[in-house]
Structure formats: C-alpha cells, structure tokens
Write a protein that holds these residues in place. Structure first.
Motif, PDB file in Angstrom:
ATOM      1  N   LYS A  12      62.600  43.607  58.037  1.00 47.45           N
ATOM      2  CA  LYS A  12      63.920  43.585  58.683  1.00 47.45           C
ATOM      3  C   LYS A  12      64.535  44.978  58.705  1.00 47.45           C
ATOM      4  O   LYS A  12      65.226  45.336  59.650  1.00 47.45           O
ATOM      5  CB  LYS A  12      64.850  42.615  57.955  1.00 47.45           C
ATOM      6  CG  LYS A  12      64.457  41.171  58.119  1.00 47.45           C
ATOM      7  CD  LYS A  12      65.404  40.269  57.341  1.00 47.45           C
ATOM      8  CE  LYS A  12      64.949  38.831  57.441  1.00 47.45           C
ATOM      9  NZ  LYS A  12      65.778  37.950  56.605  1.00 47.45           N
ATOM     10  N   SER A  13      64.305  45.745  57.644  1.00 46.58           N
ATOM     11  CA  SER A  13      64.983  47.032  57.501  1.00 46.58           C
ATOM     12  C   SER A  13      64.068  48.060  56.856  1.00 46.58           C
ATOM     13  O   SER A  13      63.620  47.873  55.718  1.00 46.58           O
ATOM     14  CB  SER A  13      66.233  46.849  56.632  1.00 46.58           C
ATOM     15  OG  SER A  13      66.729  48.084  56.177  1.00 46.58           O
ATOM     16  N   GLU A  56      59.782  47.810  61.971  1.00 50.19           N
ATOM     17  CA  GLU A  56      61.149  47.307  62.097  1.00 50.19           C
ATOM     18  C   GLU A  56      61.484  47.261  63.587  1.00 50.19           C
ATOM     19  O   GLU A  56      61.238  48.228  64.311  1.00 50.19           O
ATOM     20  CB  GLU A  56      62.114  48.258  61.383  1.00 50.19           C
ATOM     21  CG  GLU A  56      63.579  47.949  61.616  1.00 50.19           C
ATOM     22  CD  GLU A  56      64.477  49.080  61.154  1.00 50.19           C
ATOM     23  OE1 GLU A  56      65.184  48.885  60.157  1.00 50.19           O
ATOM     24  OE2 GLU A  56      64.463  50.158  61.790  1.00 50.19           O
ATOM     25  N   GLU A  73      59.561  38.013  57.058  1.00 48.27           N
ATOM     26  CA  GLU A  73      58.911  39.299  56.814  1.00 48.27           C
ATOM     27  C   GLU A  73      57.525  39.059  56.231  1.00 48.27           C
ATOM     28  O   GLU A  73      57.300  38.074  55.526  1.00 48.27           O
ATOM     29  CB  GLU A  73      59.733  40.146  55.842  1.00 48.27           C
ATOM     30  CG  GLU A  73      61.079  40.570  56.391  1.00 48.27           C
ATOM     31  CD  GLU A  73      61.867  41.372  55.384  1.00 48.27           C
ATOM     32  OE1 GLU A  73      62.061  42.572  55.621  1.00 48.27           O
ATOM     33  OE2 GLU A  73      62.277  40.791  54.355  1.00 48.27           O
TER      34      GLU A  73
END
Length: 134
Positions: A12-13, A56, A73
């Motif tokens: 996600k990040s 990402e 993820e």
C-alpha cells in the motif's frame, strides 16, 4: 530462463514498506522508480544474486491498487531473467501459455518485460525480464 530476477510484492505504501524491508533484508533500498505505463512506483532491494521489488500503485484504478483491493498486500509476481525475451515469448506461446502483452514493454530497472497470464501458471503471475541494451 536463466534465474529468478526478482520477486514483486504489492504494498500500500512504499514510505511504510521500505524501512520494514530494509530491516528484514538487512539491505538498503538501492533504487526507486516510477513506471508510468504500469501506474506503479517501485523500490528495489538486492538479496544476493536476486532482488525484491516493492510495488505501490500511483493510481487508485491501477493494477496494483486493484490487486491489493482483491487480495491484500503480498507477493504479486515472480520474474525470471531471460537472455532473449522475444525467443522466450515465442517458445512459451508455442507451449500453450497465454501472454498478457504480445510485444515486450519497458519495465523498471532497465528491463524489457512480458507477463504470462496466471490462469495458465497455477495462479502465479510470471514476468519475463531482459536487460535493455543501451
């Protein structure tokens, strides 16, 4: 197929995941890059002869964002280094594998890439990678 080139992991990040993987792998992220055509930002780590690529999404409608929405993820693909991507694509097509792109496209880390549809590879997205000639 010469070797596993890298394992791609959807995250996600990158801001949260880079420090985590630096600790996990005991290795600094050596490169980040945006691949506009895939709507992703990548981060690479060297692990011996292989690499780990974090992916990402740069777009909420991008393939990685949709993947995370469906599966969360985690491991997204396994990439193999090939000497001649066109020859390998022809060989795999002749063996009955479905290519997701019919011509190699630019990928991250100075590669030309092609993906195989996971429905023909036991659910695993496979990426072929060839070093781009400069």
């Amino acid at each position: 197929m010469l070797k596993i080139e890298h394992i791609g992991i959807a995250v996600k990040s990158l801001a949260d995941s880079i420090p985590l993987f630096e600790k996990l792998l005991n290795s600094a992220c050596y490169k980040t890059e945006i691949v506009e055509s895939e709507k992703v930002r990548t981060a690479f780590f060297a692990t011996g002869e292989n690499k780990v690529e974090l992916l990402e999404s740069t777009d909420p409608e991008g393939i990685i964002a949709k993947y995370i929405e469906r599966k969360g993820e985690g491991i997204h693909h396994i990439a193999f280094d090939v000497a001649d991507i066109e020859a390998e694509m022809k060989r795999l097509q002749a063996e009955g594998f479905e290519l997701l792109n019919t011509i190699p496209k630019p990928g991250a880390d100075n590669k030309r890439v092609c993906f195989l549809h996971p429905k023909g590879t036991n659910g695993v997205l496979i990426e072929l990678c060839e070093e781009r000639k400069l």
